[in-house]
Enzyme design. Structure first.
Site, PDB file in Angstrom:
ATOM      1  N   HIS A  72     -10.957  51.440  77.850  1.00 60.32           N
ATOM      2  CA  HIS A  72     -10.931  50.903  76.627  1.00 60.32           C
ATOM      3  C   HIS A  72     -11.637  50.574  75.456  1.00 60.32           C
ATOM      4  O   HIS A  72     -11.428  50.259  74.359  1.00 60.32           O
ATOM      5  CB  HIS A  72     -11.370  48.638  77.406  1.00 60.32           C
ATOM      6  CG  HIS A  72     -12.868  49.255  77.269  1.00 60.32           C
ATOM      7  ND1 HIS A  72     -13.887  49.310  77.842  1.00 60.32           N
ATOM      8  CD2 HIS A  72     -14.446  48.709  76.278  1.00 60.32           C
ATOM      9  CE1 HIS A  72     -14.837  49.552  77.557  1.00 60.32           C
ATOM     10  NE2 HIS A  72     -15.110  48.525  76.732  1.00 60.32           N
TER      11      HIS A  72
HETATM   12  C1  UD1 Z   1     -15.046  44.857  72.231  1.00 59.85           C
HETATM   13  C2  UD1 Z   1     -16.189  45.679  72.705  1.00 59.85           C
HETATM   14  C3  UD1 Z   1     -16.888  46.796  72.418  1.00 59.85           C
HETATM   15  C4  UD1 Z   1     -16.761  45.600  74.440  1.00 59.85           C
HETATM   16  C5  UD1 Z   1     -15.336  45.587  74.614  1.00 59.85           C
HETATM   17  C6  UD1 Z   1     -15.695  44.763  75.892  1.00 59.85           C
HETATM   18  C7  UD1 Z   1     -16.583  45.248  69.225  1.00 59.85           C
HETATM   19  C8  UD1 Z   1     -16.105  46.243  68.074  1.00 59.85           C
HETATM   20  N1  UD1 Z   1     -16.093  46.015  70.577  1.00 59.85           N
HETATM   21  O1  UD1 Z   1     -14.334  46.096  72.482  1.00 59.85           O
HETATM   22  O2  UD1 Z   1     -18.005  47.316  72.239  1.00 59.85           O
HETATM   23  O3  UD1 Z   1     -17.563  47.523  75.162  1.00 59.85           O
HETATM   24  O4  UD1 Z   1     -15.551  45.003  73.721  1.00 59.85           O
HETATM   25  O5  UD1 Z   1     -14.219  44.837  76.734  1.00 59.85           O
HETATM   26  O6  UD1 Z   1     -17.062  44.317  69.708  1.00 59.85           O
HETATM   27  N2  UD1 Z   1      -7.937  40.786  73.878  1.00 59.85           N
HETATM   28  C9  UD1 Z   1      -6.792  40.257  73.766  1.00 59.85           C
HETATM   29  N3  UD1 Z   1      -7.822  39.099  75.472  1.00 59.85           N
HETATM   30  C10 UD1 Z   1      -8.623  39.335  75.077  1.00 59.85           C
HETATM   31  C11 UD1 Z   1      -9.376  39.961  74.134  1.00 59.85           C
HETATM   32  C12 UD1 Z   1      -9.078  41.388  74.107  1.00 59.85           C
HETATM   33  O7  UD1 Z   1      -5.874  39.993  73.726  1.00 59.85           O
HETATM   34  O8  UD1 Z   1      -9.441  38.505  76.315  1.00 59.85           O
HETATM   35  C13 UD1 Z   1      -7.555  42.289  72.401  1.00 59.85           C
HETATM   36  C14 UD1 Z   1      -7.543  41.666  71.566  1.00 59.85           C
HETATM   37  O9  UD1 Z   1      -6.594  40.440  71.032  1.00 59.85           O
HETATM   38  C15 UD1 Z   1      -7.178  42.718  70.787  1.00 59.85           C
HETATM   39  C16 UD1 Z   1      -7.991  44.062  71.817  1.00 59.85           C
HETATM   40  O10 UD1 Z   1      -7.734  43.451  73.218  1.00 59.85           O
HETATM   41  O11 UD1 Z   1      -6.629  43.070  70.318  1.00 59.85           O
HETATM   42  C17 UD1 Z   1      -8.847  44.210  71.424  1.00 59.85           C
HETATM   43  O12 UD1 Z   1     -10.174  43.568  71.473  1.00 59.85           O
HETATM   44  P1  UD1 Z   1     -11.759  43.688  70.930  1.00 59.85           P
HETATM   45  O13 UD1 Z   1     -12.963  42.176  70.667  1.00 59.85           O
HETATM   46  O14 UD1 Z   1     -11.038  43.657  69.151  1.00 59.85           O
HETATM   47  O15 UD1 Z   1     -12.235  44.641  71.397  1.00 59.85           O
HETATM   48  P2  UD1 Z   1     -12.516  45.539  72.174  1.00 59.85           P
HETATM   49  O16 UD1 Z   1     -11.945  46.725  72.072  1.00 59.85           O
HETATM   50  O17 UD1 Z   1     -12.212  44.814  73.458  1.00 59.85           O
HETATM   51  N1  UDP Z   2     -16.341  44.170  84.854  1.00 60.03           N
HETATM   52  C1  UDP Z   2     -15.382  43.328  85.594  1.00 60.03           C
HETATM   53  N2  UDP Z   2     -13.968  43.944  85.311  1.00 60.03           N
HETATM   54  C2  UDP Z   2     -13.441  44.860  84.493  1.00 60.03           C
HETATM   55  C3  UDP Z   2     -14.084  45.623  84.197  1.00 60.03           C
HETATM   56  C4  UDP Z   2     -15.291  45.076  83.734  1.00 60.03           C
HETATM   57  O1  UDP Z   2     -16.080  42.350  85.871  1.00 60.03           O
HETATM   58  O2  UDP Z   2     -12.568  44.001  85.275  1.00 60.03           O
HETATM   59  C5  UDP Z   2     -17.829  44.364  84.495  1.00 60.03           C
HETATM   60  C6  UDP Z   2     -18.256  45.692  84.904  1.00 60.03           C
HETATM   61  O3  UDP Z   2     -18.224  45.890  86.393  1.00 60.03           O
HETATM   62  C7  UDP Z   2     -19.514  45.425  83.885  1.00 60.03           C
HETATM   63  C8  UDP Z   2     -18.641  45.182  82.075  1.00 60.03           C
HETATM   64  O4  UDP Z   2     -17.848  44.307  82.975  1.00 60.03           O
HETATM   65  O5  UDP Z   2     -19.955  44.477  84.229  1.00 60.03           O
HETATM   66  C9  UDP Z   2     -18.273  45.984  81.246  1.00 60.03           C
HETATM   67  O6  UDP Z   2     -18.011  45.244  80.581  1.00 60.03           O
HETATM   68  P1  UDP Z   2     -16.665  46.549  79.282  1.00 60.03           P
HETATM   69  O7  UDP Z   2     -16.352  47.780  80.304  1.00 60.03           O
HETATM   70  O8  UDP Z   2     -15.654  45.586  79.127  1.00 60.03           O
HETATM   71  O9  UDP Z   2     -17.801  46.704  78.343  1.00 60.03           O
HETATM   72  P2  UDP Z   2     -18.882  48.081  78.114  1.00 60.03           P
HETATM   73  O10 UDP Z   2     -19.569  47.384  78.922  1.00 60.03           O
HETATM   74  O11 UDP Z   2     -18.021  49.507  78.110  1.00 60.03           O
HETATM   75  O12 UDP Z   2     -19.068  47.403  76.640  1.00 60.03           O
END
Ligand code: UD1
Ligand code: UDP
Length: 363
Positions: free
Chosen positions: A206
């Site tokens: 992601h």
């Molecule tokens: C964010 C964090 C990243 C972290 C990740 C964990 C920032 C800059 N990045 O990235 O460091 O590793 O969360 O998962 O804060 N979206 C959905 N549904 C959701 C959540 C997100 O559709 O429930 C979509 C949003 O609409 C957007 C995209 O996913 O289009 C990215 O979401 P965003 O929260 O901006 O960043 P992440 O990639 O989730």
């Molecule tokens: N995780 C989860 N379900 C998923 C993917 C990840 O519960 O489908 C959990 C994972 O086990 C870990 C956390 O989410 O505890 C990590 O989040 P993510 O990979 O989104 O973000 P990052 O750690 O890279 O910021």
């Protein structure tokens, strides 16, 4: 003592679950949870509050799906209003997301005490939004809880001994969560039955550095397709990546499933043959559950895993990914150390907050 916890993204729910549990043991501590709304799908947010029994957020700002500036700016405004109303003794922020920097900045400008949990981590790659968020958050935090000695050393190298703040090495709160929820995961998760696979590789993708670069993402998916012909690849897919794969017609031949809850994730971790990921959290969880890991990034903040051979960094290069897979799938996992504090990280945080004036800066 009143604490305000600011969270918004999936990994922050898991980290806060461990710390909230510890906070709730102390009658003299009141916790108010602010959800920025950054993650909002049922299986990216609600499921964690439900399964991990995190106290319901008192506020949900519902800010998501916009650019970095708009997201951080709107959060800043919304959080400021809440902080003025609630006037907490401490504001707790986690990790390195936009919710983290917005919470820290709003609090600091109001002269409130900022507590950064998971401080001091560095990738030394300033192209990453996470690196910007964590450096800025660290600099304006009053108490910095470092998960590792390396994180502490990063802060020392950046001159934090000269700043008016306290730095504590407390271990990793994600290990606390992994230990605590392991039992309920055994009892409640139905994912293995649903999946019905004997051997599989657990994968997640992601991070912006992979998803926002079409050729990198294509390389990774095509290599996973190749590996899937030898052993099943299972990938619970982040909505960000799903949208990009669909938009660019990148097709996966392996099992893509919806994001799963943490209890299911623990079962996948316990029963997989290998982890391949660009997630920060998952790299450590592979170690917690005795699995080798391949990290689909050029660098990692969790360098101790690389040093001990539990993890290999491969970026998005197909040959490197395949070569690492061939090696790690056969390698026996031998844990000879405890790199992340052993599951007491939340307790150290809460004990320190209860006696703030006793915090010592470690050597
Ligand atoms: C964010 C964090 C990243 C972290 C990740 C964990 C920032 C800059 N990045 O990235 O460091 O590793 O969360 O998962 O804060 N979206 C959905 N549904 C959701 C959540 C997100 O559709 O429930 C979509 C949003 O609409 C957007 C995209 O996913 O289009 C990215 O979401 P965003 O929260 O901006 O960043 P992440 O990639 O989730
Ligand atoms: N995780 C989860 N379900 C998923 C993917 C990840 O519960 O489908 C959990 C994972 O086990 C870990 C956390 O989410 O505890 C990590 O989040 P993510 O990979 O989104 O973000 P990052 O750690 O890279 O910021």
């Amino acid at each position: 003592m009143k604490l305000i916890t600011i969270i918004g993204a999936r990994p922050q729910f898991i980290k806060a679950a461990a710390v909230s549990r510890e906070i709730s043991k102390h009658e003299d501590l009141t916790e108010i949870i602010v959800h920025t709304g950054q993650h909002f799908d049922e299986n990216m947010s609600e499921i964690f509050f439900e399964e991990l029994q995190i106290p319901r957020p008192h506020y949900n700002l519902d800010i998501n799906s916009v650019g970095h500036g708009a997201m951080t700016g709107r959060m800043l405004e919304g959080i400021e209003e809440i902080l003025i109303k609630e006037h907490p003794d401490f504001v707790l922020v986690y990790g390195d997301t936009n919710s983290t920097i917005a919470g820290a900045l709003a609090a600091k400008k109001l002269k409130l005490k900022v507590v950064h949990i998971e401080a001091g981590l560095r990738s030394f790659n300033m192209d990453m939004p996470e690196e910007i968020n964590r450096i800025l958050t660290d600099r304006i935090s009053d108490i910095l809880f470092c998960p590792t000695q390396v994180a502490y050393q990063n802060l020392v190298n950046e001159g934090f001994k000269n700043y008016d703040c306290n730095v504590v090495v407390n271990g990793d709160v994600m290990q606390d969560a992994a230990i605590f929820y392991s039992k309920s995961s055994e009892e409640k998760s139905g994912i293995l039955k649903k999946l019905d696979k004997k051997d599989f590789i657990l994968c997640t993708i992601h991070r912006a550095e992979n998803t926002d670069n079409r050729s990198k993402l294509r390389n990774i998916v095509e290599t996973l397709n190749k590996i899937n012909r030898e052993i099943s690849v299972v990938l619970p897919l982040h909505p960000r990546t799903l949208k990009i794969l669909q938009r660019n017609n990148i097709s996966a031949e392996f099992d893509i499933i919806d994001p799963v809850g943490y209890l299911d994730m623990i079962q996948l971790l316990k029963h997989c043959s290998l982890v391949m990921t660009d997630s920060g959290g998952l790299q450590k969880e592979a170690y917690f559950f005795n699995k080798n890991c391949i990290t689909l990034r050029e660098e990692t903040e969790w360098v101790e895993l690389i040093e001990y051979g539990y993890n290999i960094l491969v970026g998005s290069d197909p040959e490197k990914i395949y070569h690492a897979y061939s090696k790690m799938i056969k390698k026996e996992f031998k844990k000879e150390n405890d790199l992340y504090g052993g599951g007491r990280a939340s307790e150290v945080i809460v004990n320190n907050l209860l006696k703030t004036n006793l915090i010592m800066t470690p050597e």
